[in-house]
Design an enzyme around this catalytic site. Structure first.
Site, PDB file in Angstrom:
ATOM      1  N   HIS A 205      38.477  45.570  33.818  1.00 55.68           N
ATOM      2  CA  HIS A 205      39.535  45.440  34.821  1.00 55.68           C
ATOM      3  C   HIS A 205      40.844  46.144  34.451  1.00 55.68           C
ATOM      4  CE1 HIS A 205      41.142  42.276  32.222  1.00 55.68           C
ATOM      5  NE2 HIS A 205      42.278  42.429  32.853  1.00 55.68           N
TER       6      HIS A 205
HETATM    7  C1  UD1 Z   1      46.806  40.642  34.928  1.00 53.44           C
HETATM    8  C2  UD1 Z   1      47.566  40.908  33.637  1.00 53.44           C
HETATM    9  C3  UD1 Z   1      46.591  41.188  32.511  1.00 53.44           C
HETATM   10  C4  UD1 Z   1      45.475  40.164  32.421  1.00 53.44           C
HETATM   11  C5  UD1 Z   1      44.813  40.023  33.789  1.00 53.44           C
HETATM   12  C6  UD1 Z   1      43.717  38.997  33.789  1.00 53.44           C
HETATM   13  C7  UD1 Z   1      49.779  41.959  34.008  1.00 53.44           C
HETATM   14  C8  UD1 Z   1      50.563  43.215  33.887  1.00 53.44           C
HETATM   15  N1  UD1 Z   1      48.450  42.063  33.741  1.00 53.44           N
HETATM   16  O1  UD1 Z   1      46.191  41.853  35.318  1.00 53.44           O
HETATM   17  O2  UD1 Z   1      47.312  41.189  31.299  1.00 53.44           O
HETATM   18  O3  UD1 Z   1      44.498  40.593  31.485  1.00 53.44           O
HETATM   19  O4  UD1 Z   1      45.830  39.655  34.726  1.00 53.44           O
HETATM   20  O5  UD1 Z   1      43.009  39.034  34.991  1.00 53.44           O
HETATM   21  O6  UD1 Z   1      50.341  40.932  34.319  1.00 53.44           O
HETATM   22  N2  UD1 Z   1      44.172  40.402  42.842  1.00 53.44           N
HETATM   23  C9  UD1 Z   1      43.453  39.670  43.783  1.00 53.44           C
HETATM   24  N3  UD1 Z   1      43.477  38.312  43.690  1.00 53.44           N
HETATM   25  C10 UD1 Z   1      44.170  37.659  42.735  1.00 53.44           C
HETATM   26  C11 UD1 Z   1      44.898  38.427  41.783  1.00 53.44           C
HETATM   27  C12 UD1 Z   1      44.874  39.794  41.847  1.00 53.44           C
HETATM   28  O7  UD1 Z   1      42.820  40.208  44.674  1.00 53.44           O
HETATM   29  O8  UD1 Z   1      44.124  36.424  42.702  1.00 53.44           O
HETATM   30  C13 UD1 Z   1      44.133  41.869  42.928  1.00 53.44           C
HETATM   31  C14 UD1 Z   1      45.379  42.442  43.514  1.00 53.44           C
HETATM   32  O9  UD1 Z   1      45.055  43.156  44.654  1.00 53.44           O
HETATM   33  C15 UD1 Z   1      45.946  43.374  42.455  1.00 53.44           C
HETATM   34  C16 UD1 Z   1      44.897  43.424  41.376  1.00 53.44           C
HETATM   35  O10 UD1 Z   1      43.982  42.369  41.612  1.00 53.44           O
HETATM   36  O11 UD1 Z   1      46.190  44.637  42.942  1.00 53.44           O
HETATM   37  C17 UD1 Z   1      45.499  43.276  40.038  1.00 53.44           C
HETATM   38  O12 UD1 Z   1      46.247  42.053  39.918  1.00 53.44           O
HETATM   39  P1  UD1 Z   1      47.544  41.960  38.962  1.00 53.44           P
HETATM   40  O13 UD1 Z   1      48.106  40.609  39.000  1.00 53.44           O
HETATM   41  O14 UD1 Z   1      48.411  43.104  39.240  1.00 53.44           O
HETATM   42  O15 UD1 Z   1      47.038  42.224  37.519  1.00 53.44           O
HETATM   43  P2  UD1 Z   1      45.658  42.042  36.797  1.00 53.44           P
HETATM   44  O16 UD1 Z   1      44.921  43.324  36.811  1.00 53.44           O
HETATM   45  O17 UD1 Z   1      44.924  40.835  37.285  1.00 53.44           O
END
Ligand code: UD1
Length: 354
Positions: A205
């Site tokens: 991811h």
């Molecule tokens: C975040 C953390 C990372 C951790 C990871 C665990 C930061 C910078 N990164 O990354 O350290 O390893 O979480 O998962 O804080 N999304 C959904 N549903 C959700 C959450 C996210 O669909 O409940 C999608 C969103 O569209 C988003 C993408 O996932 O664009 C990434 O989510 P984001 O919170 O930006 O960071 P993670 O990649 O989850």
């Protein structure tokens, strides 16, 4: 004594569980703030339910945004909560945008700030997590380091006097959960008919792996031609990246699956022949469960997993395929991540340092 924990993303809920239980055992007033960074039920609510974490006292409902907007909105919404609760400690976890937002808010309000999982370094300044953890460590009054290696990084940065080595709270959770699921069926056997030792687990991811379509396609290709089926637990970021690039997750021996609840993840990992991941948390969970791990990253914060022979860092291609199929190393009794009582040590440090 009032401790206010700020969490927002899946790995933080896992670390919150033992802290919430240790606070309750010590009779400490513990306030939980959920920023809403992760909002899908499978990335959030199931962790509170399965790990018996009290419901958050405050929910900031921030959701997915760019780094600046997400961090800024968290800071804006958290500030009045911190003023209202006026805790003795603000406790922040790990390295997400939720960690950084809460750290900046706390110091600006002159509230004592403690950082759990302090001192981890990848030394890769391309990672948002590296910005978050370095900045948070330099803002915090108390640095709760999981290992001696982490404490040494903090000492190198002139932060040694604020550091206490408490062990790793993930050891607390993994050991408790492993015992709790020992006589439960493996969810992947029940659902997909996969027998113990006859499959591998994968998670991918990180932006560096998902956001370059050619690299992502190469990783998925490697996973699709291993000698055993590989179940990839697809994070929303991975699914979105595949959809954007028109790349398929289901190919060859690769099987895509929704993310698992924590007890199911532990049960599925214990029974697997190996793990391929770019997650920080899963690398260490696999080590604690003594499952060989292949990490698709140029570096790791959890260097002990590599030096003890249980984790190999690879690039996509022949190296990934060979590493994923290697046999398990010799058993080790080494426990660089503490004895399963780190959360008690954290609460003790917070009580005595205030
Ligand atoms: C975040 C953390 C990372 C951790 C990871 C665990 C930061 C910078 N990164 O990354 O350290 O390893 O979480 O998962 O804080 N999304 C959904 N549903 C959700 C959450 C996210 O669909 O409940 C999608 C969103 O569209 C988003 C993408 O996932 O664009 C990434 O989510 P984001 O919170 O930006 O960071 P993670 O990649 O989850």
């Amino acid at each position: 004594m009032r401790i206010l924990s700020v969490v927002g993303a899946r790995p933080q809920f896992v670390k919150l569980a033992p802290i919430a239980h240790a606070c309750a055992a010590a009779g400490v007033d513990h306030v939980i703030v959920h920023t809403g960074q992760h909002y899908d039920p499978m990335l959030s609510d199931v962790f509170f339910a399965d790990l018996a974490i009290p419901a958050p006292d405050h929910h900031l409902n921030v959701g997915s945004l760019g780094h600046g907007a997400q961090t800024g909105r968290m800071m804006e919404r958290l500030e009045p909560v911190l003023v209202e609760e006026n805790p003795d400690w603000v406790l922040v976890y790990g390295d997400t945008n939720s960690t950084l937002a809460a750290a900046v808010d706390a110091v600006k309000l002159h509230l004592p700030l403690a950082h759990l999982e302090a001192g981890l370094r990848s030394f890769n300044r391309r990672m948002p997590e590296e910005h978050n953890r370095v900045a948070t460590d330099h803002l915090a009054d108390l640095l709760l380091a999981p290992t001696d290696v982490a404490a040494a990084h903090l000492a190198d940065e002139g932060l040694g006097e604020r550091t206490v080595v408490v062990g790793d709270v993930m050891t607390d959770v993994v050991m408790t959960t492993k015992a709790a699921v020992a006589d439960k069926p493996n969810p992947l056997e029940a659902e997909l008919g996969l027998k113990a030792g006859q499959y591998r687990l994968a998670t991918i991811h990180r932006p560096d792996n998902t956001d370059d379509p050619a690299r992502l396609d190469a990783i998925l290709d490697d996973l699709s031609c291993l000698d055993l089926p590989t179940v990839i637990l697809a994070h929303p970021r991975l699914i979105a990246a595949c959809e954007r690039a028109g790349i398929s997750l289901d190919r060859g021996t690769l099987i895509s699956h929704r993310p698992l609840a924590y007890p199911d993840l532990v049960a599925a990992a214990v029974a697997s022949a190996g793990v391929v991941t770019d997650s920080g948390g899963l690398q260490k969970e696999a080590f604690l469960l003594r499952v060989p791990t292949t990490t698709v990253r140029p570096e790791t914060e959890w260097v002990e997993t590599v030096s003890l022979g249980w984790n190999v860092l690879v690039e996509p291609g022949d190296a990934l395929r060979a590493a994923a199929q290697r046999p398990a190393p010799e058993p080790t009794s080494a426990s660089p991540y503490g004895d399963g009582h780190a959360a008690e040590a954290v609460v003790e440090a917070l009580l005595t340092r205030r």
